[in-house]
Write a protein that holds these residues in place. Structure first.
Motif, PDB file in Angstrom:
ATOM      1  N   ASP A  21       0.835  -1.197   0.000  1.00 24.23           N
ATOM      2  CA  ASP A  21       0.000   0.000   0.000  1.00 24.23           C
ATOM      3  C   ASP A  21       0.870   1.247   0.000  1.00 24.23           C
ATOM      4  O   ASP A  21       0.603   2.191  -0.719  1.00 24.23           O
ATOM      5  CB  ASP A  21      -0.912   0.032   1.230  1.00 24.23           C
ATOM      6  N   SER A  22       1.928   1.221   0.791  1.00 26.65           N
ATOM      7  CA  SER A  22       2.794   2.392   0.888  1.00 26.65           C
ATOM      8  C   SER A  22       3.448   2.720  -0.445  1.00 26.65           C
ATOM      9  O   SER A  22       3.494   3.880  -0.829  1.00 26.65           O
ATOM     10  CB  SER A  22       3.880   2.161   1.942  1.00 26.65           C
ATOM     11  N   VAL A  23       3.947   1.725  -1.160  1.00 28.82           N
ATOM     12  CA  VAL A  23       4.588   2.006  -2.440  1.00 28.82           C
ATOM     13  C   VAL A  23       3.544   2.478  -3.449  1.00 28.82           C
ATOM     14  O   VAL A  23       3.818   3.371  -4.260  1.00 28.82           O
ATOM     15  CB  VAL A  23       5.425   0.818  -2.961  1.00 28.82           C
ATOM     16  N   ALA A  24       2.331   1.936  -3.395  1.00 31.35           N
ATOM     17  CA  ALA A  24       1.267   2.409  -4.286  1.00 31.35           C
ATOM     18  C   ALA A  24       0.924   3.857  -3.961  1.00 31.35           C
ATOM     19  O   ALA A  24       0.679   4.662  -4.874  1.00 31.35           O
ATOM     20  CB  ALA A  24       0.036   1.513  -4.160  1.00 31.35           C
ATOM     21  N   GLU A  25       0.934   4.198  -2.679  1.00 32.28           N
ATOM     22  CA  GLU A  25       0.676   5.585  -2.277  1.00 32.28           C
ATOM     23  C   GLU A  25       1.797   6.510  -2.750  1.00 32.28           C
ATOM     24  O   GLU A  25       1.535   7.620  -3.204  1.00 32.28           O
ATOM     25  CB  GLU A  25       0.526   5.668  -0.759  1.00 32.28           C
ATOM     26  N   ILE A  26       3.034   6.043  -2.662  1.00 34.76           N
ATOM     27  CA  ILE A  26       4.168   6.843  -3.147  1.00 34.76           C
ATOM     28  C   ILE A  26       4.039   7.038  -4.651  1.00 34.76           C
ATOM     29  O   ILE A  26       4.217   8.149  -5.157  1.00 34.76           O
ATOM     30  CB  ILE A  26       5.522   6.177  -2.795  1.00 34.76           C
ATOM     31  N   TRP A  27       3.721   5.960  -5.369  1.00 37.42           N
ATOM     32  CA  TRP A  27       3.553   6.056  -6.825  1.00 37.42           C
ATOM     33  C   TRP A  27       2.480   7.091  -7.158  1.00 37.42           C
ATOM     34  O   TRP A  27       2.677   7.950  -8.018  1.00 37.42           O
ATOM     35  CB  TRP A  27       3.197   4.694  -7.424  1.00 37.42           C
ATOM     36  N   THR A  28       1.352   7.008  -6.458  1.00 41.46           N
ATOM     37  CA  THR A  28       0.244   7.933  -6.713  1.00 41.46           C
ATOM     38  C   THR A  28       0.659   9.373  -6.423  1.00 41.46           C
ATOM     39  O   THR A  28       0.369  10.272  -7.211  1.00 41.46           O
ATOM     40  CB  THR A  28      -0.986   7.540  -5.865  1.00 41.46           C
ATOM     41  N   ALA A  29       1.362   9.580  -5.342  1.00 37.59           N
ATOM     42  CA  ALA A  29       1.747  10.933  -4.933  1.00 37.59           C
ATOM     43  C   ALA A  29       2.874  11.527  -5.777  1.00 37.59           C
ATOM     44  O   ALA A  29       2.870  12.722  -6.065  1.00 37.59           O
ATOM     45  CB  ALA A  29       2.160  10.928  -3.464  1.00 37.59           C
ATOM     46  N   LYS A  30       3.829  10.709  -6.191  1.00 40.87           N
ATOM     47  CA  LYS A  30       5.042  11.244  -6.809  1.00 40.87           C
ATOM     48  C   LYS A  30       5.197  10.934  -8.297  1.00 40.87           C
ATOM     49  O   LYS A  30       5.908  11.648  -8.995  1.00 40.87           O
ATOM     50  CB  LYS A  30       6.284  10.699  -6.090  1.00 40.87           C
ATOM     51  N   CYS A  31       4.573   9.872  -8.789  1.00 35.09           N
ATOM     52  CA  CYS A  31       4.888   9.373 -10.135  1.00 35.09           C
ATOM     53  C   CYS A  31       3.701   9.359 -11.100  1.00 35.09           C
ATOM     54  O   CYS A  31       3.882   9.541 -12.308  1.00 35.09           O
ATOM     55  CB  CYS A  31       5.445   7.957 -10.040  1.00 35.09           C
ATOM     56  N   GLN A  93      12.298   3.156   0.123  1.00 37.08           N
ATOM     57  CA  GLN A  93      11.170   3.572  -0.711  1.00 37.08           C
ATOM     58  C   GLN A  93      11.552   3.546  -2.193  1.00 37.08           C
ATOM     59  O   GLN A  93      10.757   3.136  -3.036  1.00 37.08           O
ATOM     60  CB  GLN A  93      10.692   4.973  -0.319  1.00 37.08           C
ATOM     61  N   ILE A  94      12.763   3.956  -2.497  1.00 34.63           N
ATOM     62  CA  ILE A  94      13.239   3.911  -3.892  1.00 34.63           C
ATOM     63  C   ILE A  94      13.317   2.469  -4.364  1.00 34.63           C
ATOM     64  O   ILE A  94      12.865   2.150  -5.472  1.00 34.63           O
ATOM     65  CB  ILE A  94      14.584   4.656  -4.035  1.00 34.63           C
ATOM     66  N   ASP A  95      13.846   1.578  -3.527  1.00 36.93           N
ATOM     67  CA  ASP A  95      13.903   0.156  -3.890  1.00 36.93           C
ATOM     68  C   ASP A  95      12.497  -0.400  -4.097  1.00 36.93           C
ATOM     69  O   ASP A  95      12.270  -1.198  -5.016  1.00 36.93           O
ATOM     70  CB  ASP A  95      14.631  -0.652  -2.817  1.00 36.93           C
ATOM     71  N   ALA A  96      11.554   0.007  -3.259  1.00 33.94           N
ATOM     72  CA  ALA A  96      10.168  -0.452  -3.401  1.00 33.94           C
ATOM     73  C   ALA A  96       9.575   0.047  -4.721  1.00 33.94           C
ATOM     74  O   ALA A  96       8.840  -0.681  -5.393  1.00 33.94           O
ATOM     75  CB  ALA A  96       9.322   0.019  -2.221  1.00 33.94           C
ATOM     76  N   LEU A  97       9.914   1.269  -5.119  1.00 37.17           N
ATOM     77  CA  LEU A  97       9.438   1.782  -6.400  1.00 37.17           C
ATOM     78  C   LEU A  97      10.039   1.011  -7.567  1.00 37.17           C
ATOM     79  O   LEU A  97       9.362   0.745  -8.560  1.00 37.17           O
ATOM     80  CB  LEU A  97       9.748   3.284  -6.539  1.00 37.17           C
ATOM     81  N   VAL A  98      11.296   0.637  -7.456  1.00 32.33           N
ATOM     82  CA  VAL A  98      11.928  -0.171  -8.512  1.00 32.33           C
ATOM     83  C   VAL A  98      11.149  -1.476  -8.674  1.00 32.33           C
ATOM     84  O   VAL A  98      10.795  -1.873  -9.795  1.00 32.33           O
ATOM     85  CB  VAL A  98      13.421  -0.442  -8.206  1.00 32.33           C
ATOM     86  N   ALA A  99      10.856  -2.136  -7.572  1.00 31.73           N
ATOM     87  CA  ALA A  99      10.095  -3.393  -7.630  1.00 31.73           C
ATOM     88  C   ALA A  99       8.690  -3.144  -8.184  1.00 31.73           C
ATOM     89  O   ALA A  99       8.173  -3.952  -8.966  1.00 31.73           O
ATOM     90  CB  ALA A  99      10.011  -4.020  -6.240  1.00 31.73           C
ATOM     91  N   TYR A 100       8.077  -2.038  -7.808  1.00 33.68           N
ATOM     92  CA  TYR A 100       6.740  -1.687  -8.288  1.00 33.68           C
ATOM     93  C   TYR A 100       6.766  -1.503  -9.808  1.00 33.68           C
ATOM     94  O   TYR A 100       5.900  -1.997 -10.525  1.00 33.68           O
ATOM     95  CB  TYR A 100       6.300  -0.398  -7.586  1.00 33.68           C
ATOM     96  N   ILE A 101       7.774  -0.813 -10.298  1.00 34.77           N
ATOM     97  CA  ILE A 101       7.929  -0.600 -11.745  1.00 34.77           C
ATOM     98  C   ILE A 101       8.160  -1.933 -12.447  1.00 34.77           C
ATOM     99  O   ILE A 101       7.609  -2.178 -13.523  1.00 34.77           O
ATOM    100  CB  ILE A 101       9.070   0.404 -12.015  1.00 34.77           C
ATOM    101  N   ARG A 102       8.940  -2.807 -11.856  1.00 35.68           N
ATOM    102  CA  ARG A 102       9.170  -4.137 -12.441  1.00 35.68           C
ATOM    103  C   ARG A 102       7.869  -4.924 -12.553  1.00 35.68           C
ATOM    104  O   ARG A 102       7.713  -5.753 -13.448  1.00 35.68           O
ATOM    105  CB  ARG A 102      10.189  -4.924 -11.640  1.00 35.68           C
ATOM    106  N   GLY A 103       6.919  -4.656 -11.684  1.00 34.98           N
ATOM    107  CA  GLY A 103       5.628  -5.331 -11.726  1.00 34.98           C
ATOM    108  C   GLY A 103       4.703  -4.813 -12.810  1.00 34.98           C
ATOM    109  O   GLY A 103       3.611  -5.342 -13.008  1.00 34.98           O
ATOM    110  N   MET A 104       5.125  -3.803 -13.536  1.00 33.52           N
ATOM    111  CA  MET A 104       4.304  -3.205 -14.584  1.00 33.52           C
ATOM    112  C   MET A 104       4.468  -3.882 -15.936  1.00 33.52           C
ATOM    113  O   MET A 104       3.906  -3.443 -16.914  1.00 33.52           O
ATOM    114  CB  MET A 104       4.635  -1.716 -14.733  1.00 33.52           C
ATOM    115  N   LYS A 105       5.238  -4.931 -16.000  1.00 31.43           N
ATOM    116  CA  LYS A 105       5.487  -5.622 -17.268  1.00 31.43           C
ATOM    117  C   LYS A 105       4.183  -6.056 -17.915  1.00 31.43           C
ATOM    118  O   LYS A 105       3.297  -6.576 -17.248  1.00 31.43           O
ATOM    119  CB  LYS A 105       6.328  -6.871 -17.054  1.00 31.43           C
ATOM    120  N   LYS A 106       4.106  -5.837 -19.208  1.00 32.73           N
ATOM    121  CA  LYS A 106       2.959  -6.372 -19.965  1.00 32.73           C
ATOM    122  C   LYS A 106       3.159  -7.870 -20.087  1.00 32.73           C
ATOM    123  O   LYS A 106       4.244  -8.328 -20.389  1.00 32.73           O
ATOM    124  CB  LYS A 106       2.879  -5.737 -21.357  1.00 32.73           C
ATOM    125  N   GLY A 107       2.095  -8.607 -19.860  1.00 26.31           N
ATOM    126  CA  GLY A 107       2.207 -10.053 -19.856  1.00 26.31           C
ATOM    127  C   GLY A 107       2.068 -10.743 -21.122  1.00 26.31           C
ATOM    128  O   GLY A 107       1.953 -10.629 -22.182  1.00 26.31           O
TER     129      GLY A 107
END
Length: 107
Positions: A21-31, A93-107
């Motif tokens: 939830d926290s990384v999703a909140e960071i993504w929403t707020a910053k990215c 938090q930066i590492d969590a964002l990296v992992a979050y971005i990695r989860g965005m792969k099109k399948g």
């Protein structure tokens, strides 16, 4: 003993869910305003600045975790409007964002 184990397991799962939830909140707020909710950059700013679609397999393969981490921490070398976040986000938090971005792969 079983109660203690169940409690520890529950706390770990709750902690993992909270971290997500926290990384999703960071993504929403910053990215999200530039990169969009899914990393595709189909936002007004994303289109204006020709921001790359981070969900594309070719982009995901071409970027190392270190490349992504550096762009978040130091700002984008490709787009000077993306400012550094090293003073606004923790390394975790930066590492969590990296992992979050990695989860965005099109399948």
């Amino acid at each position: 003993m079983k109660t203690r184990l169940a409690l520890l397991l529950s706390l770990s799962l709750a902690s993992a869910a909270h971290a997500e939830d926290s990384v999703a909140e960071i993504w929403t707020a910053k990215c999200k305003s530039c990169h969009g909710p899914d990393g595709r950059a189909q936002t007004q700013m994303g289109k204006k600045e020709a921001i790359v679609d981070m969900s594309q397999p070719a982009w995901q393969q071409a970027q190392t975790d270190a490349d992504i981490r550096e762009a978040i921490a130091e700002g984008s070398p490709r787009n000077k409007k993306m400012k550094p976040y090293k003073d606004k986000l923790t390394p975790q938090q930066i590492d969590a964002l990296v992992a979050y971005i990695r989860g965005m792969k099109k399948g």
